[in-house]
Design a protein around this motif. Sequence first.
Motif, PDB file in Angstrom:
ATOM      1  N   MET A  76       0.796  -1.153  -0.159  1.00  0.00           N
ATOM      2  CA  MET A  76       0.119   0.001  -0.145  1.00  0.00           C
ATOM      3  C   MET A  76       0.913   1.260  -0.169  1.00  0.00           C
ATOM      4  SD  MET A  76      -2.972  -1.113   2.818  1.00  0.00           S
ATOM      5  CE  MET A  76      -3.889   0.340   2.545  1.00  0.00           C
ATOM      6  N   GLY A  77       2.228   0.998   0.068  1.00  0.00           N
ATOM      7  CA  GLY A  77       3.054   2.143   0.013  1.00  0.00           C
ATOM      8  C   GLY A  77       3.046   3.141   1.376  1.00  0.00           C
ATOM      9  N   VAL A  78       2.912   2.483   2.581  1.00  0.00           N
ATOM     10  CA  VAL A  78       2.568   3.217   3.702  1.00  0.00           C
ATOM     11  C   VAL A  78       3.389   2.830   4.690  1.00  0.00           C
ATOM     12  CG1 VAL A  78       0.044   3.790   3.595  1.00  0.00           C
ATOM     13  CG2 VAL A  78       0.677   1.797   4.796  1.00  0.00           C
ATOM     14  N   LEU A  79       4.567   2.118   4.430  1.00  0.00           N
ATOM     15  CA  LEU A  79       5.578   1.546   5.097  1.00  0.00           C
ATOM     16  C   LEU A  79       6.288   2.565   6.110  1.00  0.00           C
ATOM     17  CD1 LEU A  79       6.258  -1.073   6.147  1.00  0.00           C
ATOM     18  CD2 LEU A  79       8.073  -1.272   4.527  1.00  0.00           C
ATOM     19  N   GLY A  80       6.366   3.916   5.702  1.00  0.00           N
ATOM     20  CA  GLY A  80       7.082   4.977   6.579  1.00  0.00           C
ATOM     21  C   GLY A  80       5.903   5.784   7.130  1.00  0.00           C
ATOM     22  N   ASP A  81       4.936   5.547   7.038  1.00  0.00           N
ATOM     23  CA  ASP A  81       3.986   6.637   7.766  1.00  0.00           C
ATOM     24  C   ASP A  81       4.136   6.435   9.259  1.00  0.00           C
ATOM     25  OD1 ASP A  81       3.093   7.147   5.407  1.00  0.00           O
ATOM     26  OD2 ASP A  81       1.027   6.566   5.650  1.00  0.00           O
ATOM     27  N   PRO A  82       3.954   7.497  10.083  1.00  0.00           N
ATOM     28  CA  PRO A  82       4.261   7.658  11.330  1.00  0.00           C
ATOM     29  C   PRO A  82       3.233   6.691  12.359  1.00  0.00           C
ATOM     30  CG  PRO A  82       4.273   9.731  10.642  1.00  0.00           C
ATOM     31  CD  PRO A  82       3.719   8.859   9.372  1.00  0.00           C
ATOM     32  N   TRP A  83       2.053   6.622  11.834  1.00  0.00           N
ATOM     33  CA  TRP A  83       0.817   5.684  12.461  1.00  0.00           C
ATOM     34  C   TRP A  83       1.345   4.507  12.430  1.00  0.00           C
ATOM     35  CZ3 TRP A  83      -1.757   2.289   9.700  1.00  0.00           C
ATOM     36  CH2 TRP A  83      -1.927   2.139   8.334  1.00  0.00           C
ATOM     37  N   LEU A  84       1.862   4.098  11.091  1.00  0.00           N
ATOM     38  CA  LEU A  84       2.282   2.578  11.298  1.00  0.00           C
ATOM     39  C   LEU A  84       3.409   2.122  11.953  1.00  0.00           C
ATOM     40  CD1 LEU A  84       1.403   0.032   9.570  1.00  0.00           C
ATOM     41  CD2 LEU A  84       3.192   0.810   7.850  1.00  0.00           C
ATOM     42  N   LEU A  85       4.451   3.150  11.901  1.00  0.00           N
ATOM     43  CA  LEU A  85       5.660   2.843  12.702  1.00  0.00           C
ATOM     44  C   LEU A  85       5.244   2.839  14.130  1.00  0.00           C
ATOM     45  CD1 LEU A  85       8.083   5.418  10.843  1.00  0.00           C
ATOM     46  CD2 LEU A  85       7.825   2.963  10.490  1.00  0.00           C
ATOM     47  N   VAL A  86       4.356   3.468  14.883  1.00  0.00           N
ATOM     48  CA  VAL A  86       3.929   3.434  16.296  1.00  0.00           C
ATOM     49  C   VAL A  86       3.054   2.265  16.449  1.00  0.00           C
ATOM     50  CG1 VAL A  86       2.302   4.500  17.794  1.00  0.00           C
ATOM     51  CG2 VAL A  86       3.783   5.967  16.503  1.00  0.00           C
ATOM     52  N   SER A  87       2.330   1.784  15.386  1.00  0.00           N
ATOM     53  CA  SER A  87       1.736   0.459  15.204  1.00  0.00           C
ATOM     54  C   SER A  87       2.539  -0.738  15.470  1.00  0.00           C
ATOM     55  CB  SER A  87       0.665   0.348  14.159  1.00  0.00           C
ATOM     56  OG  SER A  87      -0.275   1.127  14.139  1.00  0.00           O
ATOM     57  N   ILE A  88       3.848  -0.584  14.665  1.00  0.00           N
ATOM     58  CA  ILE A  88       4.709  -1.473  14.741  1.00  0.00           C
ATOM     59  C   ILE A  88       5.402  -1.729  16.036  1.00  0.00           C
ATOM     60  CG2 ILE A  88       7.125  -2.242  13.703  1.00  0.00           C
ATOM     61  CD1 ILE A  88       6.142  -1.199  10.796  1.00  0.00           C
ATOM     62  N   ALA A  89       5.846  -0.538  16.377  1.00  0.00           N
ATOM     63  CA  ALA A  89       6.374  -0.603  17.743  1.00  0.00           C
ATOM     64  C   ALA A  89       5.425  -1.036  19.010  1.00  0.00           C
ATOM     65  CB  ALA A  89       7.014   0.736  18.370  1.00  0.00           C
TER      66      ALA A  89
END
Length: 154
Positions: A76-89
């Motif tokens: 989806m091309g959202v791998l660097g989005d902040p919300w996703l990075l927080v979700s990953i963490a």
Amino acid sequence: MSKLLLSLHVLAAVLFIGPVTVAASMFPARARAALAADADRPAAVASVRMLYRITRVYAIMGLTVPALGFFTAQSMGVLGDPWLLVSIALTAVAVGVLLLVVLPRQEGVLEALDGTGPDPATLSRLAMFTGMYSLLWTVVVVLMVVRPGSTTGA
């Protein structure tokens, strides 16, 4: 391809994370009930063992959720989005809590049930960590649905 990956990611979350959360949440209460059971103690302990087994097996299967999430985000091309990075963490923290705290403490409670019984404080701490695990996943789900900064209007 993104829709297929997203569907598999959501399906895996429902099928694997849901049962872990429910079984882990039920474990402390069932362990307390097993301690209090006199006549039917073996059956009560067996139900606690079953909850541990469900938690352990579904935790392993649940590892597919972040893997599918990674591939979904990439497509989806959202791998660097902040919300996703927080979700990953938060997902990493949830996995750590489950694998490094909840499951070992459940094992300890089972061993104690075969002997003198676990310390009530141990069950309270286990319930607290299980609640933290559930809360972490709840926040991840909210982030996945809300997606701050998304242009989809959701």
